[in-house]
Design a protein around this motif. Structure first.
Motif, PDB file in Angstrom:
ATOM      1  N   VAL A   1       6.081  -5.437  20.316  1.00  0.00           N
ATOM      2  CA  VAL A   1       7.590  -5.015  18.753  1.00  0.00           C
ATOM      3  C   VAL A   1       6.247  -4.781  17.463  1.00  0.00           C
ATOM      4  N   LEU A   2       5.160  -5.302  17.482  1.00  0.00           N
ATOM      5  CA  LEU A   2       4.209  -4.668  15.979  1.00  0.00           C
ATOM      6  C   LEU A   2       4.193  -3.152  15.888  1.00  0.00           C
ATOM      7  N   SER A   3       3.641  -2.464  17.881  1.00  0.00           N
ATOM      8  CA  SER A   3       3.814  -1.074  17.429  1.00  0.00           C
ATOM      9  C   SER A   3       4.830  -0.431  17.611  1.00  0.00           C
ATOM     10  N   GLN A   4       6.232  -1.494  17.933  1.00  0.00           N
ATOM     11  CA  GLN A   4       7.696  -1.373  17.634  1.00  0.00           C
ATOM     12  C   GLN A   4       7.581  -0.619  15.787  1.00  0.00           C
ATOM     13  N   GLU A   5       7.242  -1.504  15.539  1.00  0.00           N
ATOM     14  CA  GLU A   5       7.593  -1.911  14.479  1.00  0.00           C
ATOM     15  C   GLU A   5       6.600  -0.506  13.587  1.00  0.00           C
ATOM     16  N   ALA A   6       5.729  -0.566  13.817  1.00  0.00           N
ATOM     17  CA  ALA A   6       4.533   0.327  12.942  1.00  0.00           C
ATOM     18  C   ALA A   6       5.074   2.154  13.896  1.00  0.00           C
ATOM     19  N   GLY A   7       5.270   1.964  14.769  1.00  0.00           N
ATOM     20  CA  GLY A   7       5.175   3.333  15.297  1.00  0.00           C
ATOM     21  C   GLY A   7       6.604   4.317  14.467  1.00  0.00           C
ATOM     22  N   LYS A   8       7.752   3.531  13.800  1.00  0.00           N
ATOM     23  CA  LYS A   8       8.634   4.007  13.795  1.00  0.00           C
ATOM     24  C   LYS A   8       8.489   4.567  11.905  1.00  0.00           C
ATOM     25  N   ARG A   9       7.415   3.709  11.436  1.00  0.00           N
ATOM     26  CA  ARG A   9       7.217   4.139   9.819  1.00  0.00           C
ATOM     27  C   ARG A   9       6.248   5.226  10.000  1.00  0.00           C
TER      28      ARG A   9
ATOM     29  N   ILE B   1      -2.022   4.595  16.664  1.00  0.00           N
ATOM     30  CA  ILE B   1      -2.144   2.893  17.469  1.00  0.00           C
ATOM     31  C   ILE B   1      -3.297   2.420  18.343  1.00  0.00           C
ATOM     32  N   ILE B   2      -3.720   1.592  17.901  1.00  0.00           N
ATOM     33  CA  ILE B   2      -4.994   0.825  18.460  1.00  0.00           C
ATOM     34  C   ILE B   2      -4.712  -0.528  19.445  1.00  0.00           C
TER      35      ILE B   2
ATOM     36  N   GLY C   1       1.614   6.284  23.927  1.00  0.00           N
ATOM     37  CA  GLY C   1       1.406   7.582  24.216  1.00  0.00           C
ATOM     38  C   GLY C   1       2.054   8.782  24.412  1.00  0.00           C
ATOM     39  N   ASN C   2       2.895   8.586  25.961  1.00  0.00           N
ATOM     40  CA  ASN C   2       3.765  10.213  26.139  1.00  0.00           C
ATOM     41  C   ASN C   2       5.209   9.932  24.968  1.00  0.00           C
ATOM     42  N   GLU C   3       5.470   8.469  25.032  1.00  0.00           N
ATOM     43  CA  GLU C   3       6.621   9.182  23.782  1.00  0.00           C
ATOM     44  C   GLU C   3       6.622   9.495  22.192  1.00  0.00           C
ATOM     45  N   TRP C   4       5.104   9.311  21.875  1.00  0.00           N
ATOM     46  CA  TRP C   4       4.666   9.340  20.609  1.00  0.00           C
ATOM     47  C   TRP C   4       3.734  10.561  20.119  1.00  0.00           C
ATOM     48  N   ALA C   5       3.575  11.210  21.620  1.00  0.00           N
ATOM     49  CA  ALA C   5       1.995  11.976  20.565  1.00  0.00           C
ATOM     50  C   ALA C   5       2.905  13.179  20.197  1.00  0.00           C
ATOM     51  N   SER C   6       3.942  13.597  20.344  1.00  0.00           N
ATOM     52  CA  SER C   6       4.744  14.718  20.125  1.00  0.00           C
ATOM     53  C   SER C   6       4.596  14.654  18.649  1.00  0.00           C
TER      54      SER C   6
ATOM     55  N   PHE D   1       0.951  -1.522   0.060  1.00  0.00           N
ATOM     56  CA  PHE D   1      -0.288  -0.052  -0.073  1.00  0.00           C
ATOM     57  C   PHE D   1       0.490   1.634  -0.330  1.00  0.00           C
ATOM     58  N   GLY D   2       2.670   1.249   0.813  1.00  0.00           N
ATOM     59  CA  GLY D   2       3.131   2.749   0.103  1.00  0.00           C
ATOM     60  C   GLY D   2       2.832   2.868   2.362  1.00  0.00           C
ATOM     61  N   ARG D   3       2.129   2.611   2.463  1.00  0.00           N
ATOM     62  CA  ARG D   3       1.792   3.119   3.751  1.00  0.00           C
ATOM     63  C   ARG D   3       1.336   2.255   4.806  1.00  0.00           C
ATOM     64  N   ILE D   4       1.696   2.781   6.132  1.00  0.00           N
ATOM     65  CA  ILE D   4       1.347   2.039   7.089  1.00  0.00           C
ATOM     66  C   ILE D   4       0.488   3.311   8.221  1.00  0.00           C
ATOM     67  N   ASP D   5      -1.037   3.535   8.349  1.00  0.00           N
ATOM     68  CA  ASP D   5      -1.852   4.743   8.982  1.00  0.00           C
ATOM     69  C   ASP D   5      -2.218   4.456  10.557  1.00  0.00           C
ATOM     70  N   ILE D   6      -2.310   2.846  10.655  1.00  0.00           N
ATOM     71  CA  ILE D   6      -3.264   2.548  11.522  1.00  0.00           C
ATOM     72  C   ILE D   6      -2.694   1.609  11.634  1.00  0.00           C
ATOM     73  N   LEU D   7      -3.084   0.663  13.330  1.00  0.00           N
ATOM     74  CA  LEU D   7      -2.407  -0.567  13.755  1.00  0.00           C
ATOM     75  C   LEU D   7      -2.986  -0.517  14.372  1.00  0.00           C
ATOM     76  N   VAL D   8      -4.260  -1.347  14.825  1.00  0.00           N
ATOM     77  CA  VAL D   8      -4.680  -2.552  15.335  1.00  0.00           C
ATOM     78  C   VAL D   8      -4.696  -3.339  16.030  1.00  0.00           C
ATOM     79  N   ASN D   9      -3.962  -3.281  16.956  1.00  0.00           N
ATOM     80  CA  ASN D   9      -3.896  -5.046  17.648  1.00  0.00           C
ATOM     81  C   ASN D   9      -4.128  -5.962  18.562  1.00  0.00           C
ATOM     82  N   ASN D  10      -5.238  -6.753  17.759  1.00  0.00           N
ATOM     83  CA  ASN D  10      -6.672  -7.541  18.508  1.00  0.00           C
ATOM     84  C   ASN D  10      -5.976  -8.542  18.407  1.00  0.00           C
ATOM     85  N   ALA D  11      -5.575  -9.515  18.339  1.00  0.00           N
ATOM     86  CA  ALA D  11      -5.204 -10.568  18.514  1.00  0.00           C
ATOM     87  C   ALA D  11      -4.802 -11.423  19.817  1.00  0.00           C
TER      88      ALA D  11
END
Length: 251
Positions: free
Chosen positions: A121-129, A138-139, A171-176, A82-92
């Motif tokens: 791990v998924l939040s970290q990988e998605a968060g970098k992007r 991230i939800i 949330g504290n680290e990435w909101a800014s 898709f060229g990007r990732i905007d939303i990650l839902v950690n549901n599993a």
């Protein structure tokens, strides 16, 4: 209503083959998002078909989220497609019901691996992007047992308490940096995880008696909350846990 428009956004949903994950994925597609549907043993083709029926794109990714060496590939494949990732839902998530004195370490480890370690791990990988592009949502899926102790589920309770802590920390680290990390805490939902409770007439009655709405929740009950947290309507929310519980916590 443009606040809630997800047109052009790309979402990854884990555990998307059935239950809450499937309902969350379809809800995001209804708001305009394209989907990467992650599933382990349950095929996600049915969910993909519903997404396609809404005029949105969907790919399916088969991956065991407890195998953390595979998780970066989920994000890589999504971005490649898709060229990007905007939303990650950690549901599993998984649950093992055994009295604490008999709860095996393997059950403890299995639950923490899926419910907590994969979320990090998924939040970290998605968060970098997301940090690199200056935006993202991230939800994490928490639980009523993020607040309460429960019975016979020590691993699950520990994992869901930890998911809330991780949500607040990220949330504290990435909101800014333009990335909002929040959580949804579902109430007692009619899913495979609660089948044993719903089949127990005593426990089922006890639970229903406490829910002001008077019924078990469904995946569709969570869709609106997910759309809200995935959209620009929640841009000033960070580290929040949104209870969707039919009023359970009020009691």
């Amino acid at each position: 209503m443009n606040y809630f428009d997800l047109t052009g956004k790309v979402a990854v949903v884990t555990g998307a083959g059935r239950g809450l994950g499937a309902a969350l994925a379809v809800g995001l597609a209804q708001a305009g998002a394209d989907l990467a549907l992650v599933t382990n043993s349950t095929p996600a083709e049915g969910t993909a078909s519903k997404v396609h029926g809404l005029g949105r794109k969907a790919i399916t990714i088969q991956a065991d989220v407890s195998d953390h060496s595979k998780l970066s590939g989920i994000i890589d494949k999504t971005v490649e497609e898709f060229g990007r990732i905007d939303i990650l839902v950690n549901n599993a998530g998984i649950i093992r019901r055994t009295p604490a004195a008999e709860h095996s370490y393997k059950d403890w480890e299995d639950v923490l691996n899926v419910n907590l370690n994969s979320v990090f791990v998924l939040s970290q990988e998605a968060g970098k992007r997301m940090i690199a592009q200056g935006s993202g949502k991230i939800i994490n899926i928490a639980s009523m047992l993020s607040f309460q102790g429960g019975i016979n589920v020590p691993g699950y309770t520990a994992s869901k308490h930890a998911v809330v802590g991780l949500t607040k920390q990220l949330g504290n680290e990435w909101a800014s940096k333009g990335v909002q990390v929040n959580a949804i805490a579902p109430g007692y939902m009619a899913t495979d995880n609660t089948e044993a409770l719903r089949d127990d007439p005593v426990r089922s009655a006890q639970i229903l008696d406490r829910i002001p709405a008077g019924r078990w929740g469904t995946g569709e009950d969570l869709a609106g909350a997910a759309i809200f947290l995935a959209s620009s309507a929640s841009d000033y929310m960070s580290g929040h846990v949104l209870c969707v519980d039919g009023g359970w916590m009020n009691r």
